[in-house]
Motif scaffolding. Structure first.
Motif, short mmCIF file in Angstrom:
data_model
loop_
_atom_site.label_atom_id
_atom_site.label_comp_id
_atom_site.label_asym_id
_atom_site.label_seq_id
_atom_site.Cartn_x
_atom_site.Cartn_y
_atom_site.Cartn_z
N GLY A 98 -37.71 -40.15 -21.90
CA GLY A 98 -36.43 -39.46 -21.83
C GLY A 98 -35.57 -39.72 -23.04
N ILE A 99 -34.57 -38.88 -23.21
CA ILE A 99 -33.65 -38.96 -24.35
C ILE A 99 -32.29 -39.41 -23.84
CG2 ILE A 99 -32.53 -37.64 -26.19
CD1 ILE A 99 -34.93 -35.70 -26.06
N HIS A 100 -31.78 -40.48 -24.39
CA HIS A 100 -30.47 -41.01 -23.98
C HIS A 100 -29.38 -39.98 -24.28
CE1 HIS A 100 -27.00 -43.69 -23.63
NE2 HIS A 100 -27.79 -44.54 -23.00
N LEU A 101 -28.37 -39.96 -23.42
CA LEU A 101 -27.28 -39.00 -23.60
C LEU A 101 -26.54 -39.17 -24.92
CD1 LEU A 101 -25.78 -38.99 -19.97
CD2 LEU A 101 -27.18 -37.21 -21.06
N LEU A 102 -26.58 -40.38 -25.47
CA LEU A 102 -25.87 -40.64 -26.72
C LEU A 102 -26.76 -40.50 -27.95
CD1 LEU A 102 -23.66 -43.70 -25.66
CD2 LEU A 102 -23.07 -41.25 -25.73
N ALA A 103 -27.97 -39.95 -27.79
CA ALA A 103 -28.85 -39.69 -28.93
C ALA A 103 -28.64 -38.26 -29.44
CB ALA A 103 -30.30 -39.89 -28.52
N ALA A 104 -28.89 -38.07 -30.73
CA ALA A 104 -28.80 -36.74 -31.34
C ALA A 104 -30.19 -36.33 -31.79
CB ALA A 104 -27.84 -36.76 -32.52
N VAL A 105 -30.76 -35.30 -31.14
CA VAL A 105 -32.15 -34.91 -31.39
C VAL A 105 -32.19 -33.44 -31.76
CG1 VAL A 105 -34.45 -34.70 -30.39
CG2 VAL A 105 -33.00 -36.66 -29.79
N ALA A 106 -32.73 -33.14 -32.97
CA ALA A 106 -32.79 -31.76 -33.45
C ALA A 106 -34.22 -31.23 -33.52
CB ALA A 106 -32.13 -31.67 -34.83
N SER A 107 -35.18 -31.96 -32.96
CA SER A 107 -36.58 -31.52 -32.96
C SER A 107 -37.15 -31.62 -31.55
CB SER A 107 -37.42 -32.39 -33.91
OG SER A 107 -37.00 -32.25 -35.24
N PRO A 108 -38.07 -30.74 -31.20
CA PRO A 108 -38.70 -30.85 -29.87
C PRO A 108 -39.57 -32.09 -29.79
CG PRO A 108 -39.79 -29.17 -31.20
CD PRO A 108 -38.59 -29.59 -31.98
N LEU A 109 -39.54 -32.76 -28.62
CA LEU A 109 -40.29 -33.99 -28.44
C LEU A 109 -41.17 -33.89 -27.20
CD1 LEU A 109 -37.42 -36.62 -28.98
CD2 LEU A 109 -38.98 -35.67 -30.69
N PRO A 110 -42.32 -34.57 -27.20
CA PRO A 110 -43.13 -34.61 -25.97
C PRO A 110 -42.35 -35.29 -24.85
CG PRO A 110 -44.40 -35.38 -27.87
CD PRO A 110 -42.98 -35.26 -28.33
N PRO A 111 -42.59 -34.95 -23.61
CA PRO A 111 -41.83 -35.52 -22.50
C PRO A 111 -42.04 -37.02 -22.32
CG PRO A 111 -43.64 -34.14 -21.70
CD PRO A 111 -43.54 -33.91 -23.16
N SER A 112 -43.11 -37.60 -22.88
CA SER A 112 -43.37 -39.03 -22.71
C SER A 112 -42.62 -39.91 -23.70
CB SER A 112 -44.87 -39.30 -22.86
OG SER A 112 -45.32 -38.92 -24.16
N ALA A 119 -29.62 -43.06 -31.33
CA ALA A 119 -30.67 -42.64 -32.26
C ALA A 119 -30.40 -41.22 -32.74
CB ALA A 119 -32.03 -42.72 -31.58
N SER A 120 -30.87 -40.93 -33.96
CA SER A 120 -30.74 -39.57 -34.48
C SER A 120 -32.08 -39.12 -35.04
CB SER A 120 -29.66 -39.49 -35.56
OG SER A 120 -29.98 -40.32 -36.67
N ILE A 121 -32.50 -37.93 -34.64
CA ILE A 121 -33.76 -37.35 -35.09
C ILE A 121 -33.44 -35.98 -35.66
CG2 ILE A 121 -36.06 -36.59 -34.41
CD1 ILE A 121 -35.94 -38.63 -32.14
N GLU A 122 -33.71 -35.79 -36.95
CA GLU A 122 -33.36 -34.54 -37.61
C GLU A 122 -34.40 -33.46 -37.34
OE1 GLU A 122 -32.60 -35.41 -41.73
OE2 GLU A 122 -30.66 -36.33 -41.28
N GLU A 123 -34.23 -32.32 -37.97
CA GLU A 123 -35.08 -31.15 -37.72
C GLU A 123 -36.46 -31.33 -38.34
OE1 GLU A 123 -32.59 -30.41 -41.40
OE2 GLU A 123 -32.23 -31.13 -39.35
N ASP A 124 -37.43 -30.58 -37.79
CA ASP A 124 -38.81 -30.53 -38.30
C ASP A 124 -39.55 -31.86 -38.18
OD1 ASP A 124 -38.52 -27.81 -39.01
OD2 ASP A 124 -37.60 -28.39 -40.91
N VAL A 125 -39.10 -32.74 -37.32
CA VAL A 125 -39.78 -34.02 -37.10
C VAL A 125 -40.89 -33.81 -36.07
CG1 VAL A 125 -39.51 -36.36 -36.16
CG2 VAL A 125 -37.79 -35.41 -37.72
#
Length: 334
Positions: A98-112, A119-125
């Motif tokens: 899962g992704i914490h509510l306070l994380a910033a994620v700009a790329s699709p991630l597997p559900p696991s 945490a911050s994850i930029e685009e095209d990751v």
């Protein structure tokens, strides 16, 4: 808890004594208590064997008789066996998907995947299954992280860098910062050279806290499969390290150096740039490597500790060594 015969069924070796003895953890000979499994990997600790409170002891075949009726496991490498048992008793916790509510994620991630707070994850990751991204981590655009890799809190993976599968990256690590690349004007001013390469890290690599690995200037900096890097290591741009090499803390490796496979570099060693070190080399702690190494072996270039006044006297003699050699040659010629 495991019975001794259960451990042997999983990890190999041979039971000596009662195979039904139960053990719950691994401990040192000194600290072991009832229910503990201790190990004897070095004969200098033989005196501690008889007084140990361990329920069973891991020993080498030539130390089997020293068990003296005590139960144990006989194996050719007790220290390696100890490591396997500790892994068995202490498996890493599964990702809390899962992704914490306070994380910033700009790329699709597997559900696991687990992504921690801040945490911050930029685009095209691209991130594989069962990856853990700890609190406060940053993953730059276009980075790739393989299945099962775990980033502790506040790890930085800069843009375009690649991490393989099942890596462990400890807190404070920075992968992909700019290398130290500058050209100099005639008036002394420095002109920055953009660092456009990547860092490419193989599978099953472990990187200790606050280690930094610079991206390549043009080509990639690369770390081979199975490498183990300690804390506070600096690896400069375009360095290449072969598989299963281990590097202890506070080592500095200058740019464009190539280190082979299965090498061991001791703590606080320094390796200057543009050198080549072949496979299966051991560099002792505190050694300055100033030329390439082309043959496997152990290399040392450090002085032993001595009282300061003695060091001053010895160094004074060293300063005049060249003149002394000339005088000896003159005497020989006479």
């Amino acid at each position: 808890m495991f019975r001794l015969d259960e451990l042997v069924a999983r990890l190999g070796g041979e039971v000596s004594g009662d195979p039904a003895v139960l053990v719950r953890r691994v401990a040192t000979l000194d600290q072991a208590e009832e229910g503990d499994l201790a190990f004897l990997a070095n004969r200098k600790y033989l005196s501690r064997l008889q007084g140990s409170g361990a329920s069973a002891i891991i020993v080498a075949p030539d130390a089997r008789a020293l068990l003296n009726g005590r139960s144990g496991i006989v194996t050719h490498d007790p220290y390696l066996y100890f490591a396997r048992v500790v892994q068995l008793f202490n498996p890493p916790p599964p990702p809390r998907a899962g992704i914490h509510l306070l994380a910033a994620v700009a790329s699709p991630l597997p559900p696991s995947v687990e992504v921690g707070a801040g945490a911050s994850i930029e685009e095209d990751v691209e991130i594989g299954e069962d990856v853990v991204v700890g609190p406060g981590c940053h993953i730059g655009r276009g980075a790739r992280i393989g299945r099962g890799t775990r980033l502790a809190a506040r790890v930085t993976i800069q843009h375009g860098c690649v991490l393989g599968e099942d890596c462990i990256i400890h807190s404070g690590v920075v992968v992909g910062s700019d290398g130290f690349g500058f050209a100099r004007e005639k008036d002394g001013r420095w002109v920055k050279i953009p660092q456009v390469g990547r860092v490419v890290i193989g599978n099953e690599v472990e990187i200790g806290a606050n280690t930094t690995i610079d991206r390549g200037a043009l080509d990639d900096t690369s770390i081979g499969d199975g490498c183990k890097l300690d804390n506070q290591i600096q690896i400069a741009h375009n360095v290449r390290i072969g598989e299963n090499t281990a590097i202890a803390g506070c080592v500095g490796i200058a740019g464009s150096t190539v280190i082979g496979a299965r090498c061991m570099i001791g703590g606080q060693a320094g390796i200057i740039g543009h050198l080549s070190i072949c496979d299966d080399v051991v560099v002792s702690a505190g050694t300055l490597v100033s030329k390439s190494i082309t043959r496997p072996g152990v290399y040392t270039a450090s002085l032993p500790l001595q009282p300061h006044a003695e060091w001053v006297r010895n160094f004074a003699h060293l300063r005049h060594l060249d003149a002394l050699v000339g005088r000896v040659r003159a005497l020989e010629n006479q």
